[in-house]
Scaffold this motif. Structure first.
Motif, PDB file in Angstrom:
ATOM      1  N   SER A  66      33.361 -81.157  38.492  1.00 43.58           N
ATOM      2  CA  SER A  66      33.170 -80.690  37.240  1.00 43.58           C
ATOM      3  C   SER A  66      31.860 -81.354  36.487  1.00 43.58           C
ATOM      4  O   SER A  66      31.522 -80.735  35.645  1.00 43.58           O
ATOM      5  CB  SER A  66      34.582 -81.030  36.532  1.00 43.58           C
ATOM      6  OG  SER A  66      34.386 -82.254  35.423  1.00 43.58           O
ATOM      7  N   ILE A  67      31.782 -82.446  36.707  1.00 41.82           N
ATOM      8  CA  ILE A  67      30.451 -83.132  36.392  1.00 41.82           C
ATOM      9  C   ILE A  67      29.082 -82.512  36.897  1.00 41.82           C
ATOM     10  O   ILE A  67      28.299 -82.362  36.156  1.00 41.82           O
ATOM     11  CB  ILE A  67      30.448 -84.678  36.521  1.00 41.82           C
ATOM     12  CG1 ILE A  67      31.618 -85.167  35.792  1.00 41.82           C
ATOM     13  CG2 ILE A  67      29.180 -85.182  36.008  1.00 41.82           C
ATOM     14  CD1 ILE A  67      31.971 -86.872  35.828  1.00 41.82           C
ATOM     15  N   LEU A  68      29.094 -82.349  38.391  1.00 36.46           N
ATOM     16  CA  LEU A  68      27.699 -81.923  38.904  1.00 36.46           C
ATOM     17  C   LEU A  68      27.781 -80.552  39.035  1.00 36.46           C
ATOM     18  O   LEU A  68      26.446 -80.138  39.029  1.00 36.46           O
ATOM     19  CB  LEU A  68      27.677 -82.797  40.321  1.00 36.46           C
ATOM     20  CG  LEU A  68      27.414 -84.400  40.243  1.00 36.46           C
ATOM     21  CD1 LEU A  68      27.346 -84.864  41.600  1.00 36.46           C
ATOM     22  CD2 LEU A  68      26.234 -84.661  39.371  1.00 36.46           C
ATOM     23  N   TRP A  69      28.727 -79.959  39.100  1.00 36.82           N
ATOM     24  CA  TRP A  69      28.457 -78.470  39.305  1.00 36.82           C
ATOM     25  C   TRP A  69      28.923 -77.796  37.774  1.00 36.82           C
ATOM     26  O   TRP A  69      28.999 -76.406  37.732  1.00 36.82           O
ATOM     27  CB  TRP A  69      29.255 -77.907  40.306  1.00 36.82           C
ATOM     28  CG  TRP A  69      28.555 -78.208  41.492  1.00 36.82           C
ATOM     29  CD1 TRP A  69      27.183 -78.502  41.798  1.00 36.82           C
ATOM     30  CD2 TRP A  69      29.239 -78.595  42.870  1.00 36.82           C
ATOM     31  NE1 TRP A  69      26.866 -78.889  43.014  1.00 36.82           N
ATOM     32  CE2 TRP A  69      28.143 -78.791  43.863  1.00 36.82           C
ATOM     33  CE3 TRP A  69      30.433 -78.497  43.108  1.00 36.82           C
ATOM     34  CZ2 TRP A  69      28.364 -79.369  45.366  1.00 36.82           C
ATOM     35  CZ3 TRP A  69      30.727 -78.820  44.645  1.00 36.82           C
ATOM     36  CH2 TRP A  69      29.804 -79.465  45.496  1.00 36.82           C
ATOM     37  N   LYS A  70      29.647 -78.356  36.872  1.00 33.99           N
ATOM     38  CA  LYS A  70      29.988 -77.869  35.636  1.00 33.99           C
ATOM     39  C   LYS A  70      31.205 -76.850  36.181  1.00 33.99           C
ATOM     40  O   LYS A  70      31.391 -75.878  35.282  1.00 33.99           O
ATOM     41  CB  LYS A  70      29.170 -77.075  34.790  1.00 33.99           C
ATOM     42  CG  LYS A  70      28.020 -78.183  34.538  1.00 33.99           C
ATOM     43  CD  LYS A  70      27.994 -79.291  33.203  1.00 33.99           C
ATOM     44  CE  LYS A  70      26.814 -79.931  33.405  1.00 33.99           C
ATOM     45  NZ  LYS A  70      27.019 -81.346  33.210  1.00 33.99           N
ATOM     46  N   ASP A  71      31.960 -76.947  37.175  1.00 33.99           N
ATOM     47  CA  ASP A  71      32.884 -76.016  37.502  1.00 33.99           C
ATOM     48  C   ASP A  71      33.995 -76.862  38.476  1.00 33.99           C
ATOM     49  O   ASP A  71      33.767 -76.957  39.572  1.00 33.99           O
ATOM     50  CB  ASP A  71      32.261 -75.113  38.542  1.00 33.99           C
ATOM     51  CG  ASP A  71      32.921 -74.052  38.987  1.00 33.99           C
ATOM     52  OD1 ASP A  71      34.123 -73.922  38.624  1.00 33.99           O
ATOM     53  OD2 ASP A  71      32.486 -73.196  39.571  1.00 33.99           O
ATOM     54  N   ALA A  72      35.014 -77.164  37.786  1.00 32.85           N
ATOM     55  CA  ALA A  72      36.270 -77.946  38.653  1.00 32.85           C
ATOM     56  C   ALA A  72      36.753 -76.844  39.629  1.00 32.85           C
ATOM     57  O   ALA A  72      37.429 -77.753  40.639  1.00 32.85           O
ATOM     58  CB  ALA A  72      37.172 -78.345  37.434  1.00 32.85           C
ATOM     59  N   SER A  73      36.625 -75.759  39.702  1.00 34.09           N
ATOM     60  CA  SER A  73      37.311 -75.079  40.850  1.00 34.09           C
ATOM     61  C   SER A  73      36.612 -75.256  42.022  1.00 34.09           C
ATOM     62  O   SER A  73      37.126 -74.642  42.967  1.00 34.09           O
ATOM     63  CB  SER A  73      37.248 -73.551  40.298  1.00 34.09           C
ATOM     64  OG  SER A  73      36.023 -72.900  40.334  1.00 34.09           O
ATOM     65  N   ARG A  74      35.378 -75.831  41.987  1.00 33.33           N
ATOM     66  CA  ARG A  74      34.675 -76.045  43.246  1.00 33.33           C
ATOM     67  C   ARG A  74      35.197 -77.209  43.976  1.00 33.33           C
ATOM     68  O   ARG A  74      34.510 -77.993  44.765  1.00 33.33           O
ATOM     69  CB  ARG A  74      33.451 -76.007  43.087  1.00 33.33           C
ATOM     70  CG  ARG A  74      32.856 -74.575  42.763  1.00 33.33           C
ATOM     71  CD  ARG A  74      31.304 -74.360  42.116  1.00 33.33           C
ATOM     72  NE  ARG A  74      30.426 -74.804  43.517  1.00 33.33           N
ATOM     73  CZ  ARG A  74      29.099 -74.760  43.224  1.00 33.33           C
ATOM     74  NH1 ARG A  74      28.665 -74.931  42.007  1.00 33.33           N
ATOM     75  NH2 ARG A  74      28.550 -75.143  44.486  1.00 33.33           N
ATOM     76  N   GLU A  75      36.279 -77.805  43.550  1.00 37.98           N
ATOM     77  CA  GLU A  75      37.103 -78.853  44.199  1.00 37.98           C
ATOM     78  C   GLU A  75      36.840 -79.024  45.637  1.00 37.98           C
ATOM     79  O   GLU A  75      36.480 -80.115  46.175  1.00 37.98           O
ATOM     80  CB  GLU A  75      38.336 -79.062  43.602  1.00 37.98           C
ATOM     81  CG  GLU A  75      39.014 -80.514  44.169  1.00 37.98           C
ATOM     82  CD  GLU A  75      40.466 -80.546  43.586  1.00 37.98           C
ATOM     83  OE1 GLU A  75      41.123 -79.410  43.160  1.00 37.98           O
ATOM     84  OE2 GLU A  75      41.209 -81.561  43.614  1.00 37.98           O
TER      85      GLU A  75
END
Lengths: 296, 272
Positions: B182-191
């Motif tokens: 979420s911080i580095l890719w602005k996309d928490a779904s890429r967990e």
């Protein structure tokens, strides 16, 4: 941009008002500085001469590491140590190496900290300065290594350390290795302290995360600039956890002073002399490992 | 040992509601124990267990996060997220262990140090920082075992040790994979992708030189055979103590310093 300038200019008040008012209409925007906090303006060269502190609201703008060194160390006394360390990309994280290279160019820095030997008002010391313009001064292997070497040199040379802290925390792009730098630097601070060395962290905007949870909080005397953000967890993280709004002064220098985690808030214009005084006092104590009388 | 399980699947095992907690280990690895409370400064943190125990007859101090179990228990222990008083209780007990020459065993299992108003007011950063500094200089053996989640500074605050082990399905990281994405890719779904990228498994950390050993779990995870798990942890502690007990306090401190001193990767060119 130009429109913004003129719009705001209608409301500004400047101490040297007569001259400023007569000239502001004719000045190009880059000669005029607008405070990001109070939106009032002043002539840029006066702002620079005033060490980037707003004369209206006292806002302390973030400084680059070299700006900090120039207003802190005795003129010409700073000798950089342990330059030549460069980040590698341990997680093979896309874009990290490129980001470092581009920041090397735009900031002139190798990474987010500069360390060296210096004098402040005649007292020798090791001086470290973190620079938030370099990836928000996050701590990866290079920052951790360079700070560790500085504390080890200071221990060997029996000299005090002043470290201007600023950081968003651990550098996530380096994964667990960045977390381990917290332990590494803290251990080096411990050795320096056990040998009787004086350590003064100066907390500047922003000092957060893993840096707050390691060397930034381990000083003998803790100083801070006014109005800096200082805390462990990010404001948004906490608001997310507790789902309520935080008070405005939460995690400021003033908040940390009130809660007992710093000794004093020192305005930028007084910082050099305050440090000089504290260094001098400690160079006269009985075991004398803090400063000048035993230092090389 | 199996090294082909997806990282997030390991984390599911490590966060399983039946996974043994420190409360199981304290009564199944040690012969006897006495629980201690309070940091003597503010209060007692229900997220941090601490006390004295006997390990094969040897007095030791045991400290660790209390995380997991029934939901009501987990809520009471704040899901293993300690406040500053938890880290200060840990430090108090570690200093006491040093005074009486007892080895220290830390059980690490936390999503991270608690993030909240009280934690900030009472100096979460300072509390963890102090532990890092003091643990680096304690003159008794320190063994830390990451049993589930090794969450950032909250884990490190109990893990400046002479020997660091991880259970096979445990993870240890600077931030959670979701936070990283979420911080580095602005996309928490890429967990899931973040979890693979971050090098957070026991195998990753062993190869990075951050930990000293992996403690094998029963097939399917520690909860499938808790007795086996406790026995394996017992064996790891026994072997580590065998190596560490003969060393002087100064040797321990010197070697612990060097152990952390080496961690980090960077390039260096020839100046100064």
């Amino acid at each position: 941009m130009l429109q913004d300038f003129f719009k705001k200019a209608k409301y500004i008040t400047v101490p040297q008002s007569a001259r400023a008012k007569s000239t502001e209409q004719n000045l190009p925007p880059d000669m005029w500085h607008i405070c990001p906090k109070c939106s009032k303006g002043q002539l840029r060269d006066e702002y620079e001469r005033g060490i980037k502190v707003c004369p209206h609201c006292g806002h302390h703008e973030r400084l680059s590491a070299w700006e900090r060194i120039s207003i802190t160390a005795d003129s010409g006394s700073f000798n950089e140590t342990d330059s030549g360390l460069h980040s590698v990309n341990p997680l093979d994280f896309d874009g990290y190496s490129e980001k470092i290279l581009s920041l090397n160019k735009s900031t002139g820095l190798e990474d987010a900290v500069i360390t060296g030997r210096a004098l402040i008002e005649g007292t020798p010391l090791y001086l470290g300065v973190m620079d938030s313009h370099f990836m928000m001064a996050s701590m990866g292997s290079v920052v951790g290594e360079r700070l560790t070497r500085m504390f080890e040199r200071a221990t060997d040379d029996k000299l005090p350390v002043v470290l201007f802290c600023a950081s968003g925390g651990a550098r996530m792009q380096e994964g667990i290795l960045s977390l381990m730098q917290m332990a590494k630097v803290s251990a080096a601070v411990g050795r320096h302290s056990a040998a009787g060395g004086l350590y003064i962290p100066v907390l500047t905007d922003p000092t957060t995360g893993g840096v707050t949870a390691s060397f930034a909080m381990l000083g003998d005397i803790q100083l801070a600039e006014p109005g800096a953000t200082i805390g462990f967890a990010g404001r948004r993280v906490i608001e997310g956890t507790i789902s309520e709004k935080l008070p405005a002064d939460f995690q400021t220098s003033e908040f940390q002073l009130a809660h007992g985690f710093i000794d004093a808030i020192v305005p930028r214009k007084d910082m050099r002399h305050q440090l000089g005084y504290l260094l001098k006092i400690h160079s006269r104590t009985s075991n004398n490992v803090g400063g000048v009388s035993v230092g090389k | 040992m199996e090294n082909n399980i997806d990282v997030l699947d390991r984390r599911e095992i490590a966060k399983h509601r039946d996974r043994p907690t420190i409360l199981y280990y304290i009564s199944n690895i040690f012969d006897s124990f006495f629980e201690q409370h309070g940091d003597r400064l503010y209060g007692d943190d229900p997220a941090m267990w601490g006390g004295i125990a006997e390990f094969d007859g040897l007095p030791v101090t045991v400290i660790g996060h209390i995380k997991g179990g029934k939901t009501s228990d987990n809520i009471r222990s704040n899901f293993g997220m300690a406040h500053p008083e938890g880290y200060r209780k840990a430090l108090r007990l570690m200093r006491q262990a040093e005074k009486f020459g007892r080895p220290i065993i830390c059980i690490v299992d936390t999503p991270g140090a608690y993030c909240g108003i009280g934690a900030e007011e009472r100096g979460q950063g300072e509390a963890i920082a102090r532990n890092l500094l003091e643990m680096s200089a304690l003159k008794v053996p320190i063994i830390s075992i990451v049993t589930g989640e090794g969450g950032s500074g909250g884990a490190l605050g109990l893990a400046v040790a002479d020997r660091i082990f991880m259970l096979e399905n445990a993870t240890y990281s600077v931030i959670s994979p979701k936070g990283f994405a979420s911080i580095l890719w602005k996309d928490a779904s890429r967990e899931r992708e973040a979890a693979q990228k971050m090098k957070i498994t026991a195998y990753d950390l062993l190869s990075l030189g951050v930990i000293d050993g992996i403690i094998e779990e029963p097939a399917g995870g520690a909860h499938k055979n808790a007795k086996f798990m406790a026995a394996a942890m017992h064996a790891a502690i026994q072997s580590a103590l065998g190596q560490l007990l003969s060393r002087s306090g100064n040797e321990l401190v010197f070697q612990r310093y060097e152990k952390f001193r080496r961690i980090g990767v960077y390039a260096e060119n020839g100046s100064i």
